[in-house]
Motif scaffolding. Sequence first.
Motif, mmCIF file in Angstrom:
data_model
loop_
_atom_site.group_PDB
_atom_site.id
_atom_site.type_symbol
_atom_site.label_atom_id
_atom_site.label_comp_id
_atom_site.label_asym_id
_atom_site.label_seq_id
_atom_site.Cartn_x
_atom_site.Cartn_y
_atom_site.Cartn_z
ATOM 1 N N UNK A 1 -32.816 -13.368 20.541
ATOM 2 C CA UNK A 1 -32.799 -12.562 21.872
ATOM 3 C C UNK A 1 -31.227 -12.194 22.160
ATOM 4 N N UNK A 2 -30.208 -13.073 21.952
ATOM 5 C CA UNK A 2 -28.905 -12.425 22.365
ATOM 6 C C UNK A 2 -28.388 -11.276 21.328
ATOM 7 N N UNK A 3 -28.611 -11.641 20.048
ATOM 8 C CA UNK A 3 -28.203 -10.615 18.860
ATOM 9 C C UNK A 3 -29.196 -9.273 19.405
ATOM 10 N N UNK A 4 -30.438 -9.317 19.576
ATOM 11 C CA UNK A 4 -31.087 -8.250 20.096
ATOM 12 C C UNK A 4 -30.480 -7.494 21.388
ATOM 13 N N UNK A 5 -30.214 -8.422 22.129
ATOM 14 C CA UNK A 5 -29.400 -7.595 23.271
ATOM 15 C C UNK A 5 -28.219 -6.785 22.942
ATOM 16 N N UNK A 6 -27.516 -7.715 21.954
ATOM 17 C CA UNK A 6 -26.174 -7.123 21.582
ATOM 18 C C UNK A 6 -26.304 -5.680 20.707
ATOM 19 N N UNK A 7 -27.411 -5.747 19.854
ATOM 20 C CA UNK A 7 -27.473 -4.636 18.869
ATOM 21 C C UNK A 7 -28.638 -3.641 19.560
ATOM 22 N N UNK A 8 -29.118 -4.043 20.726
ATOM 23 C CA UNK A 8 -29.847 -3.128 21.381
ATOM 24 C C UNK A 8 -31.230 -2.944 20.520
ATOM 25 N N UNK A 9 -31.901 -3.652 20.156
ATOM 26 C CA UNK A 9 -33.136 -3.462 19.291
ATOM 27 C C UNK A 9 -34.245 -4.279 20.107
ATOM 28 N N UNK A 10 -35.384 -4.101 19.786
ATOM 29 C CA UNK A 10 -36.539 -4.588 20.259
ATOM 30 C C UNK A 10 -36.400 -6.032 20.352
ATOM 31 N N UNK A 11 -36.328 -6.759 21.739
ATOM 32 C CA UNK A 11 -36.345 -8.115 21.993
ATOM 33 C C UNK A 11 -37.281 -9.035 21.766
ATOM 34 N N UNK A 12 -38.631 -8.413 22.159
ATOM 35 C CA UNK A 12 -39.696 -9.605 21.767
ATOM 36 C C UNK A 12 -40.030 -9.833 20.128
ATOM 37 N N UNK A 13 -39.872 -8.599 19.643
ATOM 38 C CA UNK A 13 -40.116 -8.659 18.000
ATOM 39 C C UNK A 13 -39.152 -9.534 17.373
ATOM 40 N N UNK A 14 -37.704 -9.341 17.840
ATOM 41 C CA UNK A 14 -36.811 -10.109 17.381
ATOM 42 C C UNK A 14 -36.830 -11.629 17.546
ATOM 43 N N UNK A 15 -37.357 -12.244 18.615
ATOM 44 C CA UNK A 15 -37.534 -13.537 18.954
ATOM 45 C C UNK A 15 -38.645 -13.848 18.194
ATOM 46 N N UNK A 16 -39.837 -13.217 18.126
ATOM 47 C CA UNK A 16 -41.036 -13.739 17.495
ATOM 48 C C UNK A 16 -40.807 -13.810 16.096
ATOM 49 N N UNK A 17 -39.865 -13.262 15.366
ATOM 50 C CA UNK A 17 -39.770 -13.283 13.934
ATOM 51 C C UNK A 17 -39.054 -14.529 13.438
ATOM 52 N N UNK A 18 -38.459 -15.111 14.258
ATOM 53 C CA UNK A 18 -37.840 -16.405 13.882
ATOM 54 C C UNK A 18 -38.929 -17.391 13.803
#
Length: 171
Positions: free
Chosen positions: A65-82
């Motif tokens: 989630x922090x990386x998604x915020x930093x890179x400004x990409x889709x947060x829910x999808x980033x968090x779910x893929x882990x």
Amino acid sequence: MPKKFLKRLMPDPGTLKNNKYLKLLGSRLHDNNLWNLNRQSAAGAFAVGLFCAWLPIPFQMLVAALFAMFFRVNLPLSAALVWLTNPLTMGPLFYFAYRLGSFLLNRPHHYKHFELSLSWLSSAMSSAAPPFLLGCIVMATVSAATGYMVIHGLWRWTVAKRWKQRRQNRL
């Protein structure tokens, strides 16, 4: 890319923005890029999520989630893929990372004996940590790059296919 399917799975941004625990993140959480689902945000989210899935640390979702915020990409999808590395898949995937790291460092990858003691565990971990961490970093990088390129390519292919169908329907 099945945009409608992914949108149904994602939580409502308004609910997350109003969560009392998530308000600590401030206005960064209100960035529309974190919630939009387009080619760049989805491909970037796959890269972030797959990279973080290979990190052998607790709270991978928070890091994603922090990386998604930093890179400004889709947060829910980033968090779910882990959740690629869940309790069922973590053992085999991390063992593969260890074997890969052992191969890259040209080290033996098995132990002659197993002993259930703290001294054996500490000595085994001290010799296993470098190949394991190297394997995790290599797999994280390869997975992130592959995920980004595949999703980006699938999205472009799907859009081109729809345009072609529209063109044929007009004729």
